[in-house]
Design an enzyme around this catalytic site. Structure first.
Site, mmCIF file in Angstrom:
data_model
loop_
_atom_site.group_PDB
_atom_site.id
_atom_site.type_symbol
_atom_site.label_atom_id
_atom_site.label_comp_id
_atom_site.label_asym_id
_atom_site.label_seq_id
_atom_site.Cartn_x
_atom_site.Cartn_y
_atom_site.Cartn_z
ATOM 1 N N ASP A 9 27.041 46.089 55.710
ATOM 2 C CA ASP A 9 26.838 45.107 55.769
ATOM 3 C C ASP A 9 25.720 45.150 57.582
ATOM 4 O OD1 ASP A 9 29.749 45.295 54.806
ATOM 5 O OD2 ASP A 9 30.974 44.636 56.399
ATOM 6 N N LYS A 103 31.611 42.999 49.259
ATOM 7 C CA LYS A 103 33.632 42.759 49.237
ATOM 8 C C LYS A 103 33.828 41.342 49.563
ATOM 9 C CE LYS A 103 32.929 45.027 53.645
ATOM 10 N NZ LYS A 103 32.386 44.093 54.590
ATOM 11 N N CYS A 145 33.777 46.772 60.487
ATOM 12 C CA CYS A 145 33.856 46.886 59.282
ATOM 13 C C CYS A 145 33.471 48.743 59.203
ATOM 14 C CB CYS A 145 32.753 46.420 58.486
ATOM 15 S SG CYS A 145 33.119 44.741 58.364
#
Ligand SMILES: [Zn+2]
Length: 196
Positions: A9, A103, A145
């Site tokens: 990310d 995602k 994450c």
């Protein structure tokens, strides 16, 4: 042994100036680029995830639309598909990325294992197909994450190192707790100096 890199990310909304900015995020982006330039042969595969949400829903309660976000399970609107905020940070070189994972379409998704490639492949299937045994993890954010992706990688039987100079977290306390939890779960806390 086949080693892969997870880049979690590293997107505009999670770096300075973004909707959900993590302090140190831009430095993580440029640091990962340097790592890949200095060690072009270190990784057989490079999997990069992006949070990739719907713009017309609250993504299963993930976006706080009518209330203040609690920054634990509800968040400001971020990483809406097709916006600049959802793109990789410009200082992250994407040349070495072999697989792009998205995602969170309509749902909260913290782990790279919850996402798919544009062909619909999961990371779990790709790791098996590629014979990956070892994974280094870098990216954002340590306490969310990175944490979830690392726990899932261990669950999948991978030997996991977290390169702690190439991660950054939302909050110091939860990031420290996450690293302790991950080390306890079996991840090795290393730095990019260990990469060769
Ligand atoms: Zn999200």
């Amino acid at each position: 042994m086949t080693r892969a890199l997870f880049i979690i990310d590293v997107q505009n909304d999670f770096t300075e100036g973004g909707a959900l900015a993590v302090e140190g995020g831009a430095a993580v982006a440029s640091g990962i680029t340097s790592l890949l330039e200095q060690h072009p042969d270190a990784y057989g595969f490079v999997y990069a995830s992006r949070d990739w949400h719907e713009g017309h829903t609250d993504n299963g309660g993930h976006f706080a639309l009518d209330a203040e976000p609690d920054y634990r399970t509800t968040w400001p609107v971020h990483c809406v598909a097709g916006t600049v905020g959802a793109e990789y940070h410009p200082e992250l070189s994407t040349d070495a990325i072999t697989h792009h994972i998205r995602k969170g379409e309509g749902i909260p998704a913290y782990s790279i294992f919850e996402g798919v490639t544009e062909n619909g492949e999961t990371v779990g299937a790709l790791l098996a197909e590629h014979g990956v045994t070892d994974i280094d993890v870098v990216g954002l954010a340590t306490d969310h994450c990175v944490r979830a992706s690392t726990l899932d990688a261990i669950e999948h039987g991978q030997h996991v190192r977290i390169l702690t100079d190439l991660i950054a977290g939302v909050a110091e306390e939860t990031s420290t707790a996450a690293l302790a939890e991950l080390a306890h779960a079996g991840a090795v806390l290393a730095t990019s100096e260990s990469v060769s």
